[in-house]
Design an enzyme around this catalytic site. Structure first.
Site, PDB file in Angstrom:
ATOM      1  N   SER A 142      45.507  51.640  45.611  1.00 57.09           N
ATOM      2  CA  SER A 142      46.722  50.504  45.517  1.00 57.09           C
ATOM      3  C   SER A 142      48.062  51.189  45.396  1.00 57.09           C
ATOM      4  O   SER A 142      48.441  52.115  44.663  1.00 57.09           O
ATOM      5  CB  SER A 142      46.502  49.691  44.270  1.00 57.09           C
ATOM      6  OG  SER A 142      47.670  48.530  44.168  1.00 57.09           O
ATOM      7  N   TYR A 163      46.141  48.994  35.298  1.00 57.11           N
ATOM      8  CA  TYR A 163      45.645  48.883  36.727  1.00 57.11           C
ATOM      9  C   TYR A 163      46.196  49.974  37.285  1.00 57.11           C
ATOM     10  O   TYR A 163      45.507  50.836  38.169  1.00 57.11           O
ATOM     11  CB  TYR A 163      45.919  47.533  37.035  1.00 57.11           C
ATOM     12  CG  TYR A 163      45.580  47.322  38.462  1.00 57.11           C
ATOM     13  CD1 TYR A 163      44.189  47.176  38.985  1.00 57.11           C
ATOM     14  CD2 TYR A 163      46.342  47.223  39.533  1.00 57.11           C
ATOM     15  CE1 TYR A 163      43.747  47.092  40.470  1.00 57.11           C
ATOM     16  CE2 TYR A 163      46.223  47.032  40.880  1.00 57.11           C
ATOM     17  CZ  TYR A 163      45.053  46.889  41.238  1.00 57.11           C
ATOM     18  OH  TYR A 163      44.568  46.808  42.744  1.00 57.11           O
TER      19      TYR A 163
HETATM   20  N1  LIG Z   1      44.586  41.883  46.623  1.00 59.94           N
HETATM   21  C1  LIG Z   1      45.602  42.922  46.395  1.00 59.94           C
HETATM   22  O1  LIG Z   1      46.768  42.571  46.505  1.00 59.94           O
HETATM   23  C2  LIG Z   1      45.479  44.277  46.407  1.00 59.94           C
HETATM   24  C3  LIG Z   1      46.532  45.281  46.527  1.00 59.94           C
HETATM   25  C4  LIG Z   1      45.951  46.665  46.152  1.00 59.94           C
HETATM   26  C5  LIG Z   1      44.691  46.940  46.098  1.00 59.94           C
HETATM   27  N2  LIG Z   1      43.599  46.129  45.912  1.00 59.94           N
HETATM   28  C6  LIG Z   1      42.304  46.749  45.746  1.00 59.94           C
HETATM   29  O2  LIG Z   1      41.415  46.103  46.822  1.00 59.94           O
HETATM   30  C7  LIG Z   1      40.120  46.010  46.122  1.00 59.94           C
HETATM   31  C8  LIG Z   1      39.738  44.523  46.129  1.00 59.94           C
HETATM   32  O3  LIG Z   1      40.620  43.818  45.841  1.00 59.94           O
HETATM   33  P1  LIG Z   1      40.564  42.036  45.887  1.00 59.94           P
HETATM   34  O4  LIG Z   1      41.789  41.433  45.844  1.00 59.94           O
HETATM   35  O5  LIG Z   1      39.604  41.811  47.016  1.00 59.94           O
HETATM   36  O6  LIG Z   1      39.585  41.868  44.569  1.00 59.94           O
HETATM   37  P2  LIG Z   1      38.746  40.875  44.070  1.00 59.94           P
HETATM   38  O7  LIG Z   1      38.610  40.939  42.658  1.00 59.94           O
HETATM   39  O8  LIG Z   1      38.558  39.669  44.750  1.00 59.94           O
HETATM   40  O9  LIG Z   1      37.125  41.681  44.427  1.00 59.94           O
HETATM   41  C9  LIG Z   1      36.737  42.478  43.698  1.00 59.94           C
HETATM   42  C10 LIG Z   1      35.288  42.572  43.709  1.00 59.94           C
HETATM   43  O10 LIG Z   1      34.725  43.586  42.942  1.00 59.94           O
HETATM   44  C11 LIG Z   1      33.695  42.974  42.126  1.00 59.94           C
HETATM   45  N3  LIG Z   1      33.212  43.897  41.079  1.00 59.94           N
HETATM   46  C12 LIG Z   1      34.160  43.876  39.779  1.00 59.94           C
HETATM   47  N4  LIG Z   1      33.953  44.844  38.805  1.00 59.94           N
HETATM   48  C13 LIG Z   1      32.325  45.332  39.324  1.00 59.94           C
HETATM   49  C14 LIG Z   1      31.468  45.916  38.872  1.00 59.94           C
HETATM   50  N5  LIG Z   1      31.428  46.538  37.722  1.00 59.94           N
HETATM   51  N6  LIG Z   1      30.509  46.083  39.826  1.00 59.94           N
HETATM   52  C15 LIG Z   1      30.279  45.679  41.154  1.00 59.94           C
HETATM   53  N7  LIG Z   1      31.200  44.614  41.493  1.00 59.94           N
HETATM   54  C16 LIG Z   1      32.299  44.674  40.822  1.00 59.94           C
HETATM   55  C17 LIG Z   1      33.899  41.545  41.898  1.00 59.94           C
HETATM   56  O11 LIG Z   1      32.822  40.812  41.619  1.00 59.94           O
HETATM   57  C18 LIG Z   1      34.849  41.178  42.876  1.00 59.94           C
HETATM   58  O12 LIG Z   1      33.920  40.381  44.015  1.00 59.94           O
HETATM   59  C19 LIG Z   1      40.214  46.381  44.603  1.00 59.94           C
HETATM   60  O13 LIG Z   1      40.039  47.740  44.433  1.00 59.94           O
HETATM   61  C20 LIG Z   1      41.791  46.249  44.424  1.00 59.94           C
HETATM   62  O14 LIG Z   1      42.270  46.906  43.272  1.00 59.94           O
HETATM   63  C21 LIG Z   1      43.840  44.794  46.104  1.00 59.94           C
END
Ligand SMILES: NC(=O)c1ccc[n+]([C@@H]2O[C@H](COP(=O)([O-])OP(=O)(O)OC[C@H]3O[C@@H](n4cnc5c(N)ncnc54)[C@H](O)[C@@H]3O)[C@@H](O)[C@H]2O)c1
Length: 258
Positions: A142, A163
């Site tokens: 991220s 985070y």
């Molecule tokens: N949305 C953003 O702005 C953003 C920005 C930078 C990075 N990211 C990264 O992108 C990825 C996806 O983000 P998102 O916004 O779709 O988040 P989200 O929270 O919607 O999705 C994360 C998913 O991971 C699953 N999860 C969590 N813990 C788990 C575990 N122990 N075992 C199995 N599954 C598990 C959750 O159930 C969820 O479906 C993440 O790594 C996040 O850190 C997101």
């Protein structure tokens, strides 16, 4: 389309948000996809969306912090699809966080899922990739790993720092894993997305912060989950075959000056 024909991918956190977008795009590109998540029903829905369109997908109820679950995840994918060509290490604690949590317990939980969980997943797929003498691991970091050179934003909290710490660890881990796995033909890269309008973001990032980020983007926008999928396809396919240990920032230019 079709750049991943005959390939297989395990995509963690595939039940929603950015992970779901990776699953759908990989399937469109011809890959067989294991949709891995704790949110079992949603993961099944994503797998069904793929199979309804004629693609190949399975849903796996896996906790990425469990070595036993991840070993099972790799074994089932192998028996269903015959290989593990790509792992997208995307699952993370993000949506479910209480942004005001100031406890060390919270920090431990974040590192347990976002850093150690990713390592456990990678370790689970490495034996198969080593046997194949090929594989691409894509760690989702991220831009939170790179603090902005600005005064602290009002919504920045201990939780946000936890985070960011987990995500900067992911970038280090990407380099070390790339160094170690390269001799077996395995590549390890990372994507560092900027703020992306997933369910998680809509829930926890305040509107004023989104407006600020848009203003800070030379392209004048935040991202949608689909905006990240092309980069993942690139890192999974032969076009990036001599690329390893790298982190690609995809953030509409917000961190340009960071
Ligand atoms: N949305 C953003 O702005 C953003 C920005 C930078 C990075 N990211 C990264 O992108 C990825 C996806 O983000 P998102 O916004 O779709 O988040 P989200 O929270 O919607 O999705 C994360 C998913 O991971 C699953 N999860 C969590 N813990 C788990 C575990 N122990 N075992 C199995 N599954 C598990 C959750 O159930 C969820 O479906 C993440 O790594 C996040 O850190 C997101």
């Amino acid at each position: 389309m079709g750049r991943l024909k005959g390939k297989t991918a395990i995509i963690t956190g595939g039940a929603q948000g950015i992970g779901r977008a990776y699953c759908l795009r990989f399937a469109e590109e011809g890959a067989a996809v294991a949709v891995v998540d704790l949110r079992e029903d949603q993961a099944k829905d994503v797998a069904k969306e793929i199979t309804d369109k004629g693609g190949r997908a399975i849903a796996l109820n896996t906790d990425i912090t469990s070595e036993e679950d991840c070993a099972q995840m790799a074994a089932t994918t192998l028996s269903e699809f015959g290989s593990i060509d790509t792992l997208i290490n995307n699952a993370a604690l993000y949506y479910d966080q209480d942004i005001l949590d100031q406890t060390i317990e919270y920090l431990r939980k974040t590192l347990e899922i976002n850093l150690i969980g990713q390592l456990i997943c990678a370790r689970a797929v490495l034996p198969a990739m080593k046997k194949q003498k090929s594989g691409s691991i894509i760690n989702i970091a991220s831009t939170a790993a790179y603090p902005l050179p600005l005064p602290s934003m009002p919504f920045e909290t201990f939780a946000t720092n936890a985070y960011g710490l987990s995500k900067s660890g992911m970038i280090y881990m990407t380099k070390m894993m790339a160094r170690q796995a390269g001799q077996d033909g395995i590549r390890v890269n990372a994507i560092a997305p900027g703020v992306t309008m997933s369910e998680a973001t809509k829930k926890i990032v305040p509107q004023f912060a989104l407006d600020g980020l848009k203003q800070g983007s030379p392209l004048g926008t935040t991202l949608e989950p689909e905006d990240l999928t092309g980069t993942a396809v690139y890192l999974a396919c032969e076009d990036s075959r001599l690329m390893t240990g790298q982190t690609l920032v995809v953030d509409a230019g917000v961190w340009l000056n960071g």
